[in-house]
Design a protein around this motif. Structure first.
Motif, PDB file in Angstrom:
ATOM      1  N   HIS A  97       3.028 114.975  65.280  1.00 12.79           N
ATOM      2  CA  HIS A  97       3.795 115.698  66.303  1.00 12.79           C
ATOM      3  C   HIS A  97       4.106 117.090  65.734  1.00 12.79           C
ATOM      4  O   HIS A  97       4.756 117.201  64.690  1.00 12.79           O
ATOM      5  CB  HIS A  97       5.087 114.948  66.619  1.00 12.79           C
ATOM      6  CG  HIS A  97       5.762 115.394  67.870  1.00 12.79           C
ATOM      7  ND1 HIS A  97       6.475 116.570  67.937  1.00 12.79           N
ATOM      8  CD2 HIS A  97       5.823 114.825  69.100  1.00 12.79           C
ATOM      9  CE1 HIS A  97       6.975 116.703  69.160  1.00 12.79           C
ATOM     10  NE2 HIS A  97       6.569 115.653  69.887  1.00 12.79           N
ATOM     11  N   ARG A 113       8.072 118.104  65.486  1.00 15.92           N
ATOM     12  CA  ARG A 113       8.781 117.424  64.391  1.00 15.92           C
ATOM     13  C   ARG A 113       8.290 117.917  63.036  1.00 15.92           C
ATOM     14  O   ARG A 113       9.071 118.029  62.083  1.00 15.92           O
ATOM     15  CB  ARG A 113       8.602 115.909  64.509  1.00 15.92           C
ATOM     16  CG  ARG A 113       9.328 115.297  65.706  1.00 15.92           C
ATOM     17  CD  ARG A 113       9.473 113.781  65.546  1.00 15.92           C
ATOM     18  NE  ARG A 113       8.178 113.111  65.505  1.00 15.92           N
ATOM     19  CZ  ARG A 113       7.557 112.616  66.568  1.00 15.92           C
ATOM     20  NH1 ARG A 113       8.110 112.748  67.773  1.00 15.92           N
ATOM     21  NH2 ARG A 113       6.399 111.992  66.457  1.00 15.92           N
ATOM     22  N   ARG A 153      -0.859 113.370  72.848  1.00 14.42           N
ATOM     23  CA  ARG A 153      -0.836 112.783  71.519  1.00 14.42           C
ATOM     24  C   ARG A 153      -1.607 113.625  70.510  1.00 14.42           C
ATOM     25  O   ARG A 153      -2.439 114.462  70.872  1.00 14.42           O
ATOM     26  CB  ARG A 153      -1.415 111.360  71.544  1.00 14.42           C
ATOM     27  CG  ARG A 153      -2.890 111.304  71.929  1.00 14.42           C
ATOM     28  CD  ARG A 153      -3.337 109.862  72.174  1.00 14.42           C
ATOM     29  NE  ARG A 153      -3.381 109.082  70.947  1.00 14.42           N
ATOM     30  CZ  ARG A 153      -4.465 108.954  70.190  1.00 14.42           C
ATOM     31  NH1 ARG A 153      -5.601 109.579  70.528  1.00 14.42           N
ATOM     32  NH2 ARG A 153      -4.448 108.218  69.112  1.00 14.42           N
TER      33      ARG A 153
END
Length: 298
Positions: A17, A20, A54
């Motif tokens: 990600h 993050r 994703r």
């Protein structure tokens, strides 16, 4: 590969990600994306599959991750080692302990300490209760964990590592052995077995008082030098002696009963070191032990 590229790649491989990853690294998200794209151009194939939903590692990315993890660990160890050497965390640190409960805690923390400071070795040594401060004052020990209270001008007190309920060891045939608890006043009714040696008087008065809180005299038997002597004397019916709850696991015997005090403060085992001998090694080990055990630092 440069270290910042390794960190960006491995962090993204863990988080999968970009936002993050940027938060963990403290970088702008665009900077992370640019670093990964530059790395992919250099290698010549994609390392991540990206969609609007994703992020996933490609087979090449997965292999690179497995190859780089040991490299990052080795780099971190090298940096930690350089920092430790710069701070003087090298050589041998001699640490004293006065109870097997404390020794058990120290041995667990030593493994973590060694992984962080591989150039500093820890050796632990038992301290006799009859001479609790002799070895640390002579320089044989750099750090110690012992029963309080201790208030010595040449020693610095650190955090409390262990707090244990205070118990009274009595012969199994003694009337106290049938009780659920005893009080400090009860000491006036038995012979108290203490220790001989260069022990601070305030420490002796705390653990082996000469009178009860109400002023009743407490009879004292012949003082001992070693803990095992006291155990033997109690077992033979020569008197009673205080201890802490955890010690029962190591010194239980059929002729001695352990009865809790209902009104005595706990036995506290605290770090202490020479005020003039506070070093980076001492601070680092105390911090490591506190971290491993969850004990608040001072």
């Amino acid at each position: 590969m440069e270290r910042h590229e390794i960190e960006a790649f491995l962090t993204l491989a863990e988080e999968l990600h970009f936002r993050r990853t940027s938060e963990r690294l403290g970088l702008a998200q665009g900077r992370v994306s640019q670093t990964i794209k530059k790395l992919e151009r250099r290698i010549g194939v994609p390392l991540f599959e990206r969609t609007s939903r994703r992020v996933a590692l490609t087979p090449v990315g997965q292999q690179l991750r497995e190859d780089l993890l040991p490299v990052r660990q080795q780099l971190q160890r090298a940096v930690d080692r350089a920092v430790a050497m710069g701070r003087g965390i090298t050589g041998v640190l001699h640490v004293g302990y006065s109870s097997p409960m404390v020794a058990e805690i120290l041995l667990k923390a030593i493994e973590t300490f060694r992984s962080r400071y591989p150039d500093c070795e820890i050796e632990i040594h038992e301290v006799q209760i009859s001479d609790p401060l002799g070895r640390i004052r002579s320089g044989q020990l750099h750090l110690q964990v012992s029963e309080g209270p201790l208030d010595e001008p040449d020693l610095t007190l650190g955090p409390v590592l262990l707090s244990e309920q205070r118990m009274l060891m009595v012969p199994t045939g003694h009337p106290f052995a049938r009780r659920a608890s005893v009080s400090l006043e009860d000491l006036a009714e038995s012979t108290l077995l203490a220790f001989a040696g260069p022990v601070p008087q305030s420490w002796l008065d705390h653990h082996f008082p000469r009178q009860t809180p109400r002023g009743r005299p407490v009879p004292h038997g012949h003082p001992s030098t070693y803990w095992t002597e006291v155990l033997n004397l109690v077992g033979r019916g020569k008197g009673v002696s205080p201890a802490c709850e955890g010690a029962q696991r190591y010194y239980a015997r059929p002729d001695v009963a352990w009865v809790p005090f209902g009104d005595a403060p706990p036995v506290e085992y605290r770090f202490l070191w020479p005020t003039s001998g506070e070093t980076a090694r001492v601070r680092a080990f105390v911090e490591t032990v506190c971290e491993v055990t969850g004990v608040p630092r001072l």
